[in-house]
Design an enzyme around this catalytic site. Sequence first.
Site, PDB file in Angstrom:
ATOM      1  N   CYS A  91      -1.835 -41.997   9.584  1.00  0.00           N
ATOM      2  CA  CYS A  91      -1.071 -40.772   9.820  1.00  0.00           C
ATOM      3  C   CYS A  91      -1.645 -40.045  11.041  1.00  0.00           C
ATOM      4  O   CYS A  91      -2.821 -39.647  11.024  1.00  0.00           O
ATOM      5  CB  CYS A  91      -1.125 -39.868   8.596  1.00  0.00           C
ATOM      6  SG  CYS A  91      -0.288 -38.289   8.823  1.00  0.00           S
ATOM      7  N   ASP A 134       0.758   4.236  -2.716  1.00  0.00           N
ATOM      8  CA  ASP A 134       0.331   5.598  -2.357  1.00  0.00           C
ATOM      9  C   ASP A 134       1.459   6.621  -2.466  1.00  0.00           C
ATOM     10  O   ASP A 134       1.277   7.696  -3.035  1.00  0.00           O
ATOM     11  CB  ASP A 134      -0.216   5.620  -0.928  1.00  0.00           C
ATOM     12  CG  ASP A 134      -1.566   4.928  -0.811  1.00  0.00           C
ATOM     13  OD1 ASP A 134      -2.284   4.867  -1.823  1.00  0.00           O
ATOM     14  OD2 ASP A 134      -1.890   4.446   0.282  1.00  0.00           O
ATOM     15  N   ARG A 171     -18.820  -1.568  -4.700  1.00  0.00           N
ATOM     16  CA  ARG A 171     -18.572  -0.130  -4.739  1.00  0.00           C
ATOM     17  C   ARG A 171     -18.356   0.336  -6.167  1.00  0.00           C
ATOM     18  O   ARG A 171     -18.665   1.478  -6.519  1.00  0.00           O
ATOM     19  CB  ARG A 171     -17.345   0.220  -3.889  1.00  0.00           C
ATOM     20  CG  ARG A 171     -17.113   1.723  -3.788  1.00  0.00           C
ATOM     21  CD  ARG A 171     -15.915   2.049  -2.945  1.00  0.00           C
ATOM     22  NE  ARG A 171     -14.667   1.659  -3.598  1.00  0.00           N
ATOM     23  CZ  ARG A 171     -13.469   1.861  -3.065  1.00  0.00           C
ATOM     24  NH1 ARG A 171     -13.369   2.401  -1.874  1.00  0.00           N
ATOM     25  NH2 ARG A 171     -12.379   1.492  -3.706  1.00  0.00           N
ATOM     26  N   ASP A 227       0.830  -1.206   0.000  1.00  0.00           N
ATOM     27  CA  ASP A 227       0.000   0.000   0.000  1.00  0.00           C
ATOM     28  C   ASP A 227       0.868   1.262   0.000  1.00  0.00           C
ATOM     29  O   ASP A 227       0.573   2.244  -0.685  1.00  0.00           O
ATOM     30  CB  ASP A 227      -0.901   0.025   1.240  1.00  0.00           C
ATOM     31  CG  ASP A 227      -2.102  -0.896   1.093  1.00  0.00           C
ATOM     32  OD1 ASP A 227      -2.196  -1.565   0.056  1.00  0.00           O
ATOM     33  OD2 ASP A 227      -2.934  -0.938   2.011  1.00  0.00           O
ATOM     34  N   LYS A 274     -10.444   0.597  10.180  1.00  0.00           N
ATOM     35  CA  LYS A 274     -10.523   0.621   8.715  1.00  0.00           C
ATOM     36  C   LYS A 274     -10.406  -0.813   8.235  1.00  0.00           C
ATOM     37  O   LYS A 274      -9.311  -1.385   8.189  1.00  0.00           O
ATOM     38  CB  LYS A 274      -9.414   1.480   8.105  1.00  0.00           C
ATOM     39  CG  LYS A 274      -9.539   1.635   6.596  1.00  0.00           C
ATOM     40  CD  LYS A 274      -8.432   2.522   6.034  1.00  0.00           C
ATOM     41  CE  LYS A 274      -8.635   2.721   4.535  1.00  0.00           C
ATOM     42  NZ  LYS A 274      -8.613   1.454   3.770  1.00  0.00           N
TER      43      LYS A 274
END
Length: 654
Positions: free
Chosen positions: A415, A68, A161, A64, A145
């Site tokens: 196993c 940015d 969105r 990110d 967030k």
Amino acid sequence: MPSLSKTQIELLKEADIESTHLSPELIAQIAKQASPKELTNEQLLEFLQVCNALYRGGEPFISDADYDFVFLAELQKRHPHHPYLETVEPEVVAVGKTVTLPEPMLSTEKTYSQSGIEKWLSRLEKAADDCDVDFSTLMIRATPKLDGYAAYDDGKLLYTRGDGRKGTDISRVFERGLKVGGNGKRGQGAGEIVVSQTYFNNHLADYFENSRNFQASIIKEKDLEQHALEAIQNHAAVFFPFSQLPDWKGTAAEVLADFDQVIEKVYSLVDYDVDGVVFELVGNEQIKKYLGATRHHHRWQIAYKSNVETAEVIVIKVTPQTSRSGRVNPVAELTPTKLSGAVISRATAHHYGMVKELGIGVGTLIELTRSGLVIPKIERVIIPKEPQIPEHCPSCGSELVWDSDYLYCLNTTKCPAQIENTIEHFFRTLANVDGFGQKTVEKLHACGINSVYAVYQLDMEQLQDMGFGDKTAQNLMDQLQRSRSESIEDWRFLGAFGIHRMGLGNCERLLQHHHLMDIFKLTVEDVINIEGFAEKTSAAVVECLAKIKTDFMQIHQLGFNLIQTPLIAEQQQNISPISGKTIVFTGAMIHGKRDDMSKEAKRLGAKVGSSVTGKTDFLVTGSDVGAAKIAAATEKGVRVISEEDYLALLGRSE
């Protein structure tokens, strides 16, 4: 050097992004160097679009912070008013009809420093002065967030969105059983599809590289994978409206005085991936209106994101771990390194195909990333070494075999790891029994208990001899009895056996066409004829059914209170007044638990929904039902009946 995987290339095709100025090799080189200086304007814009598409699709290619502050900042420097800077980064994975959102769903302005929050608060103070409002009385809300998949719920449809103004109808996720977080009510506007961190780490990390990858899979049109469907059914994945998020509230002065403590507290409020804290003005519409919004974000809101921390770390070794299915998963043991406030000593390498391809072994130098509370990730391999690939199962020593990118142990019956995980999975899936977690199962296995059937043969004396206290032993016996006496759907019982490619959804789908005791006679062609079963899945199902038949029959004959799934063929014969009808139960019921009424309705051939849609036939109301909900149902033409009316419909009026 990172390179575009087949999945990432396919995702770019789905997003309709054509790399006319960049080759996959050049994209990888740009990501490695993290320097946009030499790029043309066209290449820079294309690189941003590629990175955004991969991030939204759950396959992030750069961090990110690089997106940015390196590449997006370069575009802003060259062209401060470029249209890309003023648009909402689109979600690109959903397929379907594009529709206009009920209201714009913008992005959020971001800052990576406390000084950025201070500047934002200064803008609020100036706006308050201009509006003749006492700034010291304004309240600021801080919420986690969420690092999920953004969507909008208007009560009728759920939209992606999209570009902030037009999205795609993905209401199908509610039809698949996805619940709403918080108070559970539909129609609360913007939010995100998220998955519990704890659940992801325990149940999904072996199958999805990261939670965004998983979230993106939930909304796709194709049938859900077993693991995604189970996450929805277990309510580990939800749509969480922003308005319902837990929060911190205080004045601007309190934000600045206790900034670090506020951030730390808000990060810990939810068990979802969190990549920042959203600060917003609450309770003063005058100032909000005065500040307004750009085409990209509201000015009265800002997100503080912790800097993505990276570290170059040496791999000490790669540890194999055997799962219930026999898949052996690689875990990179690392030189302990502090990232985002936590000491990291392990990171998943996802699968052994990745270990082999990238050269992950003793002494490999990797770049490790972690942002906020997000799971640490191997970002890239800097100096590869001889890959550390096991030849034998770490649990039983059997020779491992390759299947695509994965290694498997085929010693399913002996196993230890597979035995213990299988027993634990059985009781966890039944969901009506407690006490048989990992530690209990490990203790039982250490004492020679090798199967679910053997667990049911235990008595008090044996449990006490194994070292369980009197109270614990009695509780375990009571729970075993409870698991057989409490009603349970036959598809859940079948799902407890962990059949490959058979999540709970596929189990229910199979039993809608064939009775439980008839499924072991099915051919591949029989299964293919059921909608949703492809040829490869059908072959795997038939093969696995043959393997579990003996265990299944042994356990089934112990006597379980199974609710039979109504056959579609029988439903079509109208065997009950509600057969083929879609029913939603709401409110507190007097004559029985809502869950029991739902199970009975399904047994009588009805479909039971979680929310009212235009396809709902009856909304059955108990007490404490809001007038708005009833009005909404009436508006959609849904027949609203009381609990008494419903019982009368079934011929059970009292």
